[in-house]
Design an enzyme around this catalytic site. Structure first.
Site, PDB file in Angstrom:
ATOM      1  N   HIS A 122       0.868  -1.178   0.000  1.00  0.00           N
ATOM      2  CA  HIS A 122       0.000   0.000   0.000  1.00  0.00           C
ATOM      3  C   HIS A 122       0.906   1.230   0.000  1.00  0.00           C
ATOM      4  CE1 HIS A 122      -3.716  -2.264   0.775  1.00  0.00           C
ATOM      5  NE2 HIS A 122      -2.930  -3.084   1.463  1.00  0.00           N
ATOM      6  N   LEU A 123       0.998   1.885  -1.152  1.00  0.00           N
ATOM      7  CA  LEU A 123       1.888   3.048  -1.247  1.00  0.00           C
ATOM      8  C   LEU A 123       1.119   4.358  -1.107  1.00  0.00           C
ATOM      9  CD1 LEU A 123       4.435   1.868  -3.984  1.00  0.00           C
ATOM     10  CD2 LEU A 123       4.471   1.503  -1.515  1.00  0.00           C
ATOM     11  N   ARG A 124      -0.205   4.246  -0.974  1.00  0.00           N
ATOM     12  CA  ARG A 124      -1.084   5.358  -0.549  1.00  0.00           C
ATOM     13  C   ARG A 124      -1.213   6.522  -1.510  1.00  0.00           C
ATOM     14  NH1 ARG A 124      -3.369   1.926   2.729  1.00  0.00           N
ATOM     15  NH2 ARG A 124      -2.422   1.619   4.753  1.00  0.00           N
TER      16      ARG A 124
ATOM     17  N   ASN B 190      -6.278   0.648  -3.279  1.00  0.00           N
ATOM     18  CA  ASN B 190      -7.252   1.226  -2.324  1.00  0.00           C
ATOM     19  C   ASN B 190      -6.777   2.590  -1.833  1.00  0.00           C
ATOM     20  OD1 ASN B 190      -5.190   0.118  -0.704  1.00  0.00           O
ATOM     21  ND2 ASN B 190      -6.578  -0.262   1.006  1.00  0.00           N
TER      22      ASN B 190
ATOM     23  N   ASP C  91      -8.741  -5.160  -2.954  1.00  0.00           N
ATOM     24  CA  ASP C  91      -8.102  -5.367  -1.650  1.00  0.00           C
ATOM     25  C   ASP C  91      -8.332  -4.197  -0.696  1.00  0.00           C
ATOM     26  OD1 ASP C  91      -6.269  -6.579   0.298  1.00  0.00           O
ATOM     27  OD2 ASP C  91      -5.047  -4.833  -0.145  1.00  0.00           O
TER      28      ASP C  91
ATOM     29  N   HIS D  88      -2.901 -12.384   1.506  1.00  0.00           N
ATOM     30  CA  HIS D  88      -2.630 -12.493   2.957  1.00  0.00           C
ATOM     31  C   HIS D  88      -3.381 -13.627   3.660  1.00  0.00           C
ATOM     32  CE1 HIS D  88      -6.245 -10.074   2.847  1.00  0.00           C
ATOM     33  NE2 HIS D  88      -5.617  -8.935   2.637  1.00  0.00           N
TER      34      HIS D  88
ATOM     35  N   ASP E 108       2.050  -6.906   2.272  1.00  0.00           N
ATOM     36  CA  ASP E 108       0.867  -6.155   2.728  1.00  0.00           C
ATOM     37  C   ASP E 108       1.336  -4.933   3.535  1.00  0.00           C
ATOM     38  OD1 ASP E 108      -1.698  -5.295   3.108  1.00  0.00           O
ATOM     39  OD2 ASP E 108      -2.341  -6.965   4.355  1.00  0.00           O
TER      40      ASP E 108
ATOM     41  N   PHE F 192      -6.241  -0.656  10.552  1.00  0.00           N
ATOM     42  CA  PHE F 192      -5.562  -1.939  10.379  1.00  0.00           C
ATOM     43  C   PHE F 192      -4.329  -1.748   9.510  1.00  0.00           C
ATOM     44  CE2 PHE F 192     -10.034  -2.975  11.059  1.00  0.00           C
ATOM     45  CZ  PHE F 192      -9.976  -4.035  11.945  1.00  0.00           C
ATOM     46  N   GLY F 193      -3.235  -2.426   9.837  1.00  0.00           N
ATOM     47  CA  GLY F 193      -2.107  -2.405   8.917  1.00  0.00           C
ATOM     48  C   GLY F 193      -0.760  -2.414   9.600  1.00  0.00           C
TER      49      GLY F 193
HETATM   50  O1  DOR Z   1      -4.373  -4.440   7.566  1.00  0.00           O
HETATM   51  C1  DOR Z   1      -4.747  -4.046   6.480  1.00  0.00           C
HETATM   52  N1  DOR Z   1      -4.461  -2.804   6.038  1.00  0.00           N
HETATM   53  N2  DOR Z   1      -5.480  -4.859   5.722  1.00  0.00           N
HETATM   54  C2  DOR Z   1      -6.053  -4.435   4.591  1.00  0.00           C
HETATM   55  O2  DOR Z   1      -6.688  -5.218   3.951  1.00  0.00           O
HETATM   56  C3  DOR Z   1      -5.928  -3.041   4.137  1.00  0.00           C
HETATM   57  C4  DOR Z   1      -4.705  -2.448   4.677  1.00  0.00           C
HETATM   58  C5  DOR Z   1      -4.658  -0.957   4.508  1.00  0.00           C
HETATM   59  O3  DOR Z   1      -4.928  -0.485   3.402  1.00  0.00           O
HETATM   60  O4  DOR Z   1      -4.319  -0.271   5.463  1.00  0.00           O
END
Ligand code: DOR
EC number: 3.5.2.3
Length: 426
Positions: A57-59, A89, A147, A233, A306, A324-325
């Site tokens: 996830h490079l945002r 996402n 995702d 994952h 992830d 989450f992440g």
């Molecule tokens: O822990 C997570 N973070 N799971 C995900 O599916 C999305 C991700 C996020 O984009 O932060």
């Protein structure tokens, strides 16, 4: 020309050396040395093909406060990655060809790791209308996924698999049934009960994987081409068993596991620390052991990070509200080299394969082995141990669940097509 002297070579095929690797014109020119302007002593270290991360996830666009292409791709090369698949996402979601093109153009200008954007399977990742697969692929998208969200409509997923299959694009799924997962913040079970935290049951993952495999069966029956489903994952023993059975039955399914699910368990939540809050959640030791089996027997094709950076303020807050992440681009390989290879004897060529040929196969790319004529996208890894220091991360997420863990196998030199993109030689 660069000469890496006296270095062991490790790729999916095995270990060789030490040899003298001569690099020039973007390729491995020789394994028997030669003249070069730059000589690097590889004594005690090993050279591997550059890593490919299927899941970062490079945002960018939209949440550059958490990460952007520059910080994320620098984190990647520091972690030994030469190729990164970015998740769509973002805000807005990557669901249009011009956005894919813009991301690729920007990443090329940075001259760090190569970016391979994943595009959303549905517009806005809303799970309703499919994106335009053909133009997305033409623009450079390598994978389709919603995702971060789950695919609620099985018919939409089936249609997505049918659309993507003639183009050879895999569809990746975040397999969690939200009606079972509800507001779970950690693995459901005795520990969650004891801590008084809402649980996310392993069955939420298994039930969704079972459904998605049936959707894949349907798409395969209806498609002239091969629809490819990739499970992201994977975190549970039961989910792993389902993928193993499906592979044995010849279904075109692949799967990945993350560094956190391979090295941590739900026990980490005992301190109520949001750094360990991730979706799907950290599971039990039994699940972790099952994943390690899956890495060995080929049920799991790839280790994918992830990498999911958030701001420190968000991750320091209340566990129930924190996002989450877990970010891991800079530690993934040293972590698993140390925890799996050094401590448990996990075979090094297999570990390297899970960072290279395995993920390459998921994308339909040819294997990359260390031989004369091969593309010189490479990483030099050295055994010297040091503690994880998140304050020194290139990622904007300067925290880590592994802070202070003493690891070896750090990347000291990363090359993309013969060009040095990261250097931390002593
Ligand atoms: O822990 C997570 N973070 N799971 C995900 O599916 C999305 C991700 C996020 O984009 O932060």
């Amino acid at each position: 020309m660069i000469l890496i002297r006296n270095v062991r070579l490790v790729d999916a095929m095995g270990e060789r050396g030490p040899l003298d690797v001569l690099i020039g014109e973007g390729r491995i020119l020789s394994l028997e040395g030669g003249e070069a302007q730059r000589v690097v002593d590889g004594t005690g270290c090993f050279l591997a093909p550059g890593f490919l991360d299927l899941h970062a996830h490079l945002r960018e666009p939209g949440e550059e406060v958490k990460e952007d292409l520059a910080s994320g791709l620098l984190a990647a090369v520091r972690g030994g990655y030469t190729d990164v698949v970015s998740m769509p996402n973002t805000k807005p979601a990557v669901d249009a060809p011009e956005v894919v093109r813009a991301l690729k153009r920007k990443a090329e200008g940075l001259r760090l790791a190569r970016l391979h954007p994943a595009a959303a399977l549905t517009l806005g990742q809303e799970g309703k209308e499919l994106t335009e697969v053909g133009p997305l692929k033409e623009a450079g998208a390598v994978l389709l996924t919603d995702d971060g969200r789950t695919n609620e409509d099985a018919g939409v997923l089936a249609a997505g698999l049918l659309m993507a299959s003639p183009l050879g694009l895999p569809v990746a799924v975040h397999a969690e049934d939200p009606s079972l997962r509800r507001h779970g913040v950690m693995n459901d079970g005795a520990l969650a009960d004891l801590l008084g935290l809402p649980g996310n049951p392993p069955e939420a993952e298994a039930a969704r994987i079972a459904r998605d495999l049936e959707v894949l069966r349907y798409a395969r029956r209806r498609s002239q081409a091969t629809p490819r489903l990739h499970v992201q994952h994977l975190s549970t023993r039961r989910g792993l068993e389902l993928v193993r059975e499906a592979k044995r039955a010849g279904l075109p399914v692949t799967a990945e596991a993350t560094p956190h699910h391979l090295s941590l368990t739900e026990e980490a939540l005992k301190g109520f620390d949001p750094l360990f809050k991730v979706a799907p959640p950290l599971r039990t030791e039994e699940d972790r052991e099952a994943l390690l089996e899956g890495l060995l027997d080929g049920t799991l094709d790839a280790i994918a990070t992830d990498h999911a950076p958030h701001t420190l303020a968000e991750k320091e807050g209340d566990l129930l509200r924190a996002p989450f992440g877990i970010p891991s681009l800079e530690v993934a390989f040293p972590l698993l080299y140390t925890e799996l290879h050094l401590k448990r004897g996990f075979p090094l060529p297999r570990l390297v394969a899970l960072f290279t040929d395995g993920p390459r196969r998921v994308l339909g790319l040819p294997p990359l082995h260390l031989e004369e004529g091969a593309e010189a996208s490479l990483v030099l890894l050295c055994p010297k141990e040091r503690p994880v220091d998140p304050t020194a991360f290139a990622s904007k997420a300067k925290y880590s669940p592994w802070a202070g863990w003493v690891l070896g196998g750090w990347p000291v030199l990363t090359l993309v097509e013969g060009r040095i993109v990261h250097e931390a030689l002593e």
